[in-house]
Enzyme design. Structure first.
Site, PDB file in Angstrom:
ATOM      1  N   ASP A   1      -5.787  11.490   2.957  1.00  0.00           N
ATOM      2  CA  ASP A   1      -6.626  11.593   1.362  1.00  0.00           C
ATOM      3  C   ASP A   1      -7.977  12.044   1.396  1.00  0.00           C
ATOM      4  O   ASP A   1      -8.457  12.232   2.346  1.00  0.00           O
ATOM      5  CB  ASP A   1      -6.331  11.000   0.492  1.00  0.00           C
ATOM      6  CG  ASP A   1      -6.725   9.726   1.189  1.00  0.00           C
ATOM      7  OD1 ASP A   1      -6.968   9.222   2.371  1.00  0.00           O
ATOM      8  OD2 ASP A   1      -7.535   8.991   0.507  1.00  0.00           O
TER       9      ASP A   1
ATOM     10  N   HIS B   1      -4.208   6.648  -1.004  1.00  0.00           N
ATOM     11  CA  HIS B   1      -4.912   5.940   0.492  1.00  0.00           C
ATOM     12  C   HIS B   1      -3.611   6.060   1.853  1.00  0.00           C
ATOM     13  O   HIS B   1      -3.719   6.921   3.046  1.00  0.00           O
ATOM     14  CB  HIS B   1      -6.109   5.049   0.509  1.00  0.00           C
ATOM     15  CG  HIS B   1      -6.887   5.175   1.321  1.00  0.00           C
ATOM     16  ND1 HIS B   1      -7.386   6.188   1.455  1.00  0.00           N
ATOM     17  CD2 HIS B   1      -7.723   4.044   2.018  1.00  0.00           C
ATOM     18  CE1 HIS B   1      -9.102   5.891   2.340  1.00  0.00           C
ATOM     19  NE2 HIS B   1      -8.707   4.484   2.236  1.00  0.00           N
TER      20      HIS B   1
ATOM     21  N   TYR C   1       0.985  -1.461  -0.039  1.00  0.00           N
ATOM     22  CA  TYR C   1       0.190   0.213  -0.064  1.00  0.00           C
ATOM     23  C   TYR C   1       1.226   1.358  -0.353  1.00  0.00           C
ATOM     24  O   TYR C   1       0.337   2.369  -0.042  1.00  0.00           O
ATOM     25  CB  TYR C   1      -0.632  -0.602   1.378  1.00  0.00           C
ATOM     26  CG  TYR C   1      -1.762  -0.764   0.995  1.00  0.00           C
ATOM     27  CD1 TYR C   1      -3.195  -0.993   0.628  1.00  0.00           C
ATOM     28  CD2 TYR C   1      -1.939  -2.202   2.033  1.00  0.00           C
ATOM     29  CE1 TYR C   1      -4.036  -2.505   0.993  1.00  0.00           C
ATOM     30  CE2 TYR C   1      -2.605  -3.161   1.820  1.00  0.00           C
ATOM     31  CZ  TYR C   1      -3.370  -3.436   1.948  1.00  0.00           C
ATOM     32  OH  TYR C   1      -4.695  -4.160   1.689  1.00  0.00           O
TER      33      TYR C   1
ATOM     34  N   ASN D   1      -9.808   0.798   7.990  1.00  0.00           N
ATOM     35  CA  ASN D   1     -11.372   0.717   8.963  1.00  0.00           C
ATOM     36  C   ASN D   1     -11.643   0.574  10.182  1.00  0.00           C
ATOM     37  O   ASN D   1     -11.672   0.274  10.690  1.00  0.00           O
ATOM     38  CB  ASN D   1     -12.116  -0.214   8.135  1.00  0.00           C
ATOM     39  CG  ASN D   1     -10.953  -1.865   8.065  1.00  0.00           C
ATOM     40  OD1 ASN D   1     -10.556  -2.032   7.909  1.00  0.00           O
ATOM     41  ND2 ASN D   1     -12.283  -2.689   7.158  1.00  0.00           N
TER      42      ASN D   1
ATOM     43  N   ASN E   1     -13.386   5.486   5.090  1.00  0.00           N
ATOM     44  CA  ASN E   1     -13.102   4.871   6.307  1.00  0.00           C
ATOM     45  C   ASN E   1     -12.448   4.726   7.583  1.00  0.00           C
ATOM     46  O   ASN E   1     -12.462   4.811   8.380  1.00  0.00           O
ATOM     47  CB  ASN E   1     -13.226   3.641   5.966  1.00  0.00           C
ATOM     48  CG  ASN E   1     -13.618   2.891   5.105  1.00  0.00           C
ATOM     49  OD1 ASN E   1     -14.968   3.276   5.024  1.00  0.00           O
ATOM     50  ND2 ASN E   1     -13.416   1.925   4.152  1.00  0.00           N
TER      51      ASN E   1
END
Length: 202
Positions: free
Chosen positions: A107, A29, A24, A82, A128
């Protein structure tokens, strides 16, 4: 007003929102992680595991060494977006930080790339990470440094867009975006919301 962990001056909890792991790392994000890394670099420190076990932290003071600037705890939760509210709440409890001295760097789809806005409180706008923080802290009244990523082009799914890497042209500008967002965080904890909004909101 509650005091910081060492009882001397109020402490701010600055949270870089993102997903952990190399998969990631370059995603839109994860801009919060990138800004947190820049702030840690400015403090001359490396993230280390916190005793709560669910986040990596750096502790330091904003401003030139020896100036007694505001104390901050930089945090990168180890959980996914989340579920990061739990680690944030644990850190806020540990350092006795009220929600109004928590800063989320994240973001923001509704702001164009290379722009940002700073605010206190508000909804989660489908984010989230913010949703998880609001749920765990029991309030949305924390500060947000909203770093624009813009809307996905064409019919690209929003989830696919935020979980994808920046475009090549964006990557050229990204270091400046990260640098400016880090400046905004420092301004927020040192000079307050109004001055920060006047200087950085675009």
């Amino acid at each position: 007003m509650s005091e910081s962990h060492d009882g001397s001056s109020p402490v701010w909890l600055v949270v870089g929102l993102g997903n952990p792991g190399p998969t990631y790392a370059g995603h839109r994000h994860n801009i919060g992680y990138l800004v947190a890394d820049e702030l840690a670099s400015r403090l001359g420190a490396r993230f280390r595991a916190h005793k709560t076990g669910r986040a990596d932290v750096v502790e330091g003071r904003v401003g030139a060494p020896g100036t007694g600037g505001p104390r901050i705890v930089l945090a990168r939760p180890r959980s996914y977006m989340n579920e990061l509210g739990g680690p944030v709440k644990a850190l806020a409890s540990f350092y006795k930080v009220p929600p109004e001295r928590v800063v989320a760097i994240h973001d923001e789809l509704d702001i164009g790339f290379d722009t940002m806005r700073i605010k206190l409180g508000g909804g989660d706008n489908g984010h989230n990470g913010l949703k998880s923080m609001r749920s765990s802290l029991g309030t949305g009244d924390f500060h947000r440094v909203r770093v624009g990523i813009g809307r996905p082009p064409g019919r690209q799914d929003v989830a696919d867009f935020v979980l994808s890497d920046y475009s090549a042209p964006e990557r050229k500008v990204l270091p400046f975006v990260v640098d400016t967002a880090a400046d905004a965080v420092e301004c927020l904890v040192a000079e307050g919301l109004e001055k920060t909004q006047q200087r950085f909101n675009s």
